[in-house]
Design a protein around this motif. Structure first.
Motif, PDB file in Angstrom:
ATOM      1  N   UNK A 273       0.860  -1.180   0.000  1.00 53.76           N
ATOM      2  CA  UNK A 273       0.000   0.000   0.000  1.00 53.76           C
ATOM      3  C   UNK A 273       0.898   1.232   0.000  1.00 53.76           C
ATOM      4  N   UNK A 274       1.008   1.875  -1.165  1.00 57.20           N
ATOM      5  CA  UNK A 274       2.026   2.921  -1.347  1.00 57.20           C
ATOM      6  C   UNK A 274       1.457   4.137  -2.086  1.00 57.20           C
ATOM      7  N   UNK A 275       0.455   4.803  -1.525  1.00 56.02           N
ATOM      8  CA  UNK A 275       0.007   6.044  -2.166  1.00 56.02           C
ATOM      9  C   UNK A 275       1.134   7.073  -2.158  1.00 56.02           C
ATOM     10  N   UNK A 276       1.231   7.832  -3.224  1.00 59.65           N
ATOM     11  CA  UNK A 276       2.235   8.898  -3.238  1.00 59.65           C
ATOM     12  C   UNK A 276       1.857   9.981  -2.228  1.00 59.65           C
ATOM     13  N   UNK A 277       2.874  10.716  -1.778  1.00 59.01           N
ATOM     14  CA  UNK A 277       2.704  11.631  -0.648  1.00 59.01           C
ATOM     15  C   UNK A 277       1.573  12.630  -0.866  1.00 59.01           C
ATOM     16  N   UNK A 278       1.393  13.086  -2.105  1.00 62.47           N
ATOM     17  CA  UNK A 278       0.369  14.108  -2.352  1.00 62.47           C
ATOM     18  C   UNK A 278      -1.052  13.585  -2.142  1.00 62.47           C
ATOM     19  N   UNK A 279      -1.185  12.249  -1.999  1.00 65.71           N
ATOM     20  CA  UNK A 279      -2.514  11.671  -1.784  1.00 65.71           C
ATOM     21  C   UNK A 279      -2.756  11.296  -0.318  1.00 65.71           C
ATOM     22  N   UNK A 280      -1.767  11.518   0.518  1.00 68.65           N
ATOM     23  CA  UNK A 280      -1.930  11.209   1.937  1.00 68.65           C
ATOM     24  C   UNK A 280      -3.095  12.009   2.529  1.00 68.65           C
ATOM     25  N   UNK A 281      -3.960  11.332   3.264  1.00 71.55           N
ATOM     26  CA  UNK A 281      -5.064  12.003   3.937  1.00 71.55           C
ATOM     27  C   UNK A 281      -6.249  12.348   3.055  1.00 71.55           C
ATOM     28  N   UNK A 282      -6.266  11.827   1.828  1.00 70.45           N
ATOM     29  CA  UNK A 282      -7.374  12.147   0.922  1.00 70.45           C
ATOM     30  C   UNK A 282      -8.616  11.302   1.192  1.00 70.45           C
ATOM     31  N   UNK A 283      -8.496  10.320   2.077  1.00 73.95           N
ATOM     32  CA  UNK A 283      -9.645   9.497   2.446  1.00 73.95           C
ATOM     33  C   UNK A 283      -9.749   9.428   3.957  1.00 73.95           C
ATOM     34  N   UNK A 284     -10.786   8.763   4.428  1.00 74.06           N
ATOM     35  CA  UNK A 284     -10.945   8.510   5.858  1.00 74.06           C
ATOM     36  C   UNK A 284     -10.825   7.014   6.129  1.00 74.06           C
ATOM     37  N   UNK A 287      -4.179   4.579   4.763  1.00 75.01           N
ATOM     38  CA  UNK A 287      -3.349   4.620   3.553  1.00 75.01           C
ATOM     39  C   UNK A 287      -3.993   3.845   2.410  1.00 75.01           C
ATOM     40  N   UNK A 288      -4.698   2.751   2.737  1.00 73.16           N
ATOM     41  CA  UNK A 288      -5.388   2.006   1.676  1.00 73.16           C
ATOM     42  C   UNK A 288      -6.418   2.906   0.988  1.00 73.16           C
ATOM     43  N   UNK A 289      -7.191   3.624   1.782  1.00 75.49           N
ATOM     44  CA  UNK A 289      -8.172   4.534   1.198  1.00 75.49           C
ATOM     45  C   UNK A 289      -7.523   5.587   0.332  1.00 75.49           C
ATOM     46  N   UNK A 290      -6.368   6.097   0.771  1.00 78.00           N
ATOM     47  CA  UNK A 290      -5.636   7.081  -0.035  1.00 78.00           C
ATOM     48  C   UNK A 290      -5.152   6.462  -1.343  1.00 78.00           C
ATOM     49  N   UNK A 291      -4.783   5.178  -1.287  1.00 78.99           N
ATOM     50  CA  UNK A 291      -4.312   4.476  -2.487  1.00 78.99           C
ATOM     51  C   UNK A 291      -5.461   4.254  -3.468  1.00 78.99           C
ATOM     52  N   UNK A 292      -6.645   3.966  -2.945  1.00 77.91           N
ATOM     53  CA  UNK A 292      -7.832   3.856  -3.802  1.00 77.91           C
ATOM     54  C   UNK A 292      -8.126   5.213  -4.435  1.00 77.91           C
ATOM     55  N   UNK A 293      -8.011   6.283  -3.637  1.00 75.91           N
ATOM     56  CA  UNK A 293      -8.233   7.623  -4.180  1.00 75.91           C
ATOM     57  C   UNK A 293      -7.249   7.913  -5.305  1.00 75.91           C
ATOM     58  N   UNK A 294      -5.977   7.522  -5.125  1.00 77.61           N
ATOM     59  CA  UNK A 294      -4.993   7.718  -6.185  1.00 77.61           C
ATOM     60  C   UNK A 294      -5.329   6.878  -7.412  1.00 77.61           C
ATOM     61  N   UNK A 295      -5.822   5.670  -7.201  1.00 77.09           N
ATOM     62  CA  UNK A 295      -6.231   4.825  -8.320  1.00 77.09           C
ATOM     63  C   UNK A 295      -7.358   5.492  -9.097  1.00 77.09           C
ATOM     64  N   UNK A 296      -8.298   6.080  -8.376  1.00 80.77           N
ATOM     65  CA  UNK A 296      -9.374   6.846  -9.014  1.00 80.77           C
ATOM     66  C   UNK A 296      -8.802   8.014  -9.801  1.00 80.77           C
ATOM     67  N   UNK A 297      -7.801   8.690  -9.231  1.00 81.28           N
ATOM     68  CA  UNK A 297      -7.160   9.816  -9.917  1.00 81.28           C
ATOM     69  C   UNK A 297      -6.516   9.360 -11.226  1.00 81.28           C
ATOM     70  N   UNK A 298      -5.868   8.200 -11.201  1.00 80.90           N
ATOM     71  CA  UNK A 298      -5.255   7.670 -12.424  1.00 80.90           C
ATOM     72  C   UNK A 298      -6.330   7.432 -13.488  1.00 80.90           C
ATOM     73  N   UNK A 299      -7.443   6.834 -13.084  1.00 82.12           N
ATOM     74  CA  UNK A 299      -8.540   6.633 -14.039  1.00 82.12           C
ATOM     75  C   UNK A 299      -8.985   7.968 -14.623  1.00 82.12           C
ATOM     76  N   UNK A 300      -9.031   8.988 -13.775  1.00 84.10           N
ATOM     77  CA  UNK A 300      -9.410  10.315 -14.252  1.00 84.10           C
ATOM     78  C   UNK A 300      -8.422  10.880 -15.258  1.00 84.10           C
ATOM     79  N   UNK A 301      -7.128  10.628 -15.042  1.00 83.97           N
ATOM     80  CA  UNK A 301      -6.107  11.093 -15.978  1.00 83.97           C
ATOM     81  C   UNK A 301      -6.242  10.414 -17.340  1.00 83.97           C
TER      82      UNK A 301
END
Length: 509
Positions: A273-284, A287-301
């Protein structure tokens, strides 16, 4: 008078040209993008879990712009088999039950027919980016591993850097399965820890990775990153950003007059579970939630790249996951009140619903009505037949043998004779889950492969069962709490007969 006649003729020619262009454009084959997440549960998407602690704005938007399936399934509850099933349109258990291990041989045989191979016959440019985990023919110098490492309480034979010729081409991988281009790291938690482009290593491994010892620790979980060769300084935190950049670049290089197929197999949110630092705290949800948020961001890109390059209107986008969430979802539910499995019982590896009941979104502008939701039963093996029907690609006799097109569902032209009414799941040879209409039969006393903690059982009010098999009415009991095995013996016989019929067809040769 001549000028008027000339103007009329000019207008007529322009109208005719526009008509011809419109007709030709309507015949243009759609581009196809499959975004395949790793270990993402049904309940991780905000749009289908009102109590989710993870924002997923891009995937939610994808759902509102297309169709969301509420009853979609992967073939297996583990990764390699599900990937094989998606790319061949065949149940994984006709070939294998397990994953491809580190330095494993290809799961494919040369007789297999894959989705990209068939799309290429229609002129598609094809690419696979990201996780492969379906094996290569490795260029061993020493066929047997010359090293040993102890982890998980026992000693394992381990390949060292000197055991493999890193300069020779890799065969049996994506390039030999119908993809014109490949870029990825193979499998994020398996050696070798290095980039592969097409059939060559970008940089040859020259160092060794010890079990679970990346130079920078995982933020939450890293329980099974296996030891083996790596490129010196290999940083797993660069994997997802690099794959995102490569994908955007590849999309930008595509031509308007040549259709493309992109299979983007993300290594997230799989451990480590390795979200990049800029995604830390983006979920509640940690870190897993932050990693899912980053995965969503990638889909958006990816969706943004399609739009920016003028491909959005003529591109089918499918988002799904290879199986349910990893075992740490139990602890996450108790700690953060976030249920990655949603309301379903079980997780990755299980033949409970939570192991294979996965998110599935599909968007196709001007063909799929925006914001629609389907409760039709589909399987990821059906992606192949659906895309081949859309592209009018002929399917060979031994191709996509378990695949059933759901084109009539997504286009709003119901054809019940073509709709899937049954499917079969498993993770290992000892147990099968058989779905027929609203009925779910499991031919073992439990659907568990991953052990469920007693604390989680108590939290959810689950009880164990003692019958030889299990039967549930998923329409009334999607959480699989009420076992009807002893109440409907005739239904059991019917579903046992269906399972035997399918198993008797044998394994792929």
């Amino acid at each position: 008078m001549k000028n008027i006649t000339l103007r009329i003729a000019t207008v007529f020619i322009l109208c005719l040209c526009n008509t011809i262009y419109a007709q030709e454009n309507s015949k243009q084959l759609p581009n196809i993008v499959i975004i395949y997440a790793d270990d993402m549960g049904f309940g991780d998407l905000n749009c289908q879990n009102p109590n989710s602690k993870i924002p997923t704005p891009n995937l939610d938007k994808l759902a509102t712009e297309g169709m969301r399936f509420t009853d979609a399934h992967s073939s297996s509850a583990i990764c390699s088999p599900s990937r094989f099933a998606l790319l061949t349109g065949q149940y994984h258990w006709r070939r294998t039950h397990g994953i491809v291990k580190s330095f494993g041989e290809p799961l494919f045989k040369d007789t297999d027919v894959t989705l990209p191979q068939l799309l290429k016959t229609e002129g598609y440019e094809t690419a696979a980016i990201g996780k492969w985990h379906l094996g290569w023919h490795w260029n061993f110098i020493n066929k047997e591993p010359s090293g040993e490492r102890t982890y998980w309480g026992r000693t394992h034979e381990t390949y060292l850097v000197e055991d493999i010729d890193w300069e020779a081409p890799l065969t049996g991988g994506p390039i030999d399965r119908g993809f014109d281009y490949y870029f990825g790291d193979g499998t994020i938690n398996f050696p070798p820890y290095a980039w592969v482009e097409n059939d060559k290593f970008v940089e040859a491994p020259n160092d060794f990775f010890e079990f679970n010892q990346f130079e920078r620790e995982a933020k939450e979980i890293d329980w099974d990153s296996r030891p083996g060769p790596k490129v010196a300084g290999w940083d797993p935190y660069t994997v997802l950003p690099t794959l995102t950049k490569k994908t955007i670049s590849w999309i930008g290089n595509q031509k308007k007059d040549k259709p493309f197929f992109l299979y983007l197999a993300l290594p997230a949110p799989h451990a480590p579970i390795i979200p990049n630092d800029e995604f830390d705290g983006t979920s509640e949800a940690g870190a897993y939630g932050d990693f899912v948020f980053q995965t969503d961001w990638v889909a958006g890109q990816v969706l943004k790249a399609l739009k920016d390059n003028g491909f959005e209107e003529n591109t089918i986008v499918i988002f799904s996951s290879d199986n349910g969430p990893e075992k740490f979802a139990f602890e996450r539910a108790e700690k953060y009140d976030h249920y990655s499995m949603g309301d379903f019982r079980g997780l990755k590896r299980d033949i409970w619903e939570g192991g294979h009941h996965i998110p599935f979104l599909i968007k196709w502008p001007n063909h799929i009505e925006a914001g629609t939701v389907s409760d039709n039963l589909i399987s990821q093996v059906d992606i192949m037949a659906t895309l081949l029907e859309i592209t009018k690609t002929k399917i060979p006799e031994q191709g996509a043998i378990d695949s059933q097109s759901f084109l009539s569902i997504i286009t709003g032209k119901p054809n019940k004779n073509k709709h899937r009414t049954a499917t079969i799941h498993n993770t290992n040879a000892s147990g099968y889950a058989v779905r027929q209409d609203n009925w779910l039969y499991i031919n073992t006393p439990t659907g568990s492969v991953t052990r469920m903690p007693e604390s989680f059982k108590n939290l959810r009010g689950y009880t164990d069962f003692s019958t030889a098999g299990l039967l549930f009415d998923l329409e009334k009991d999607p959480e699989q709490r009420v076992n009807l095995f002893e109440k409907y013996p005739e239904k059991i016989k019917e579903m046992q007969a269906y399972l035997k019929q399918e198993l008797d067809k044998g394994y792929l040769k």
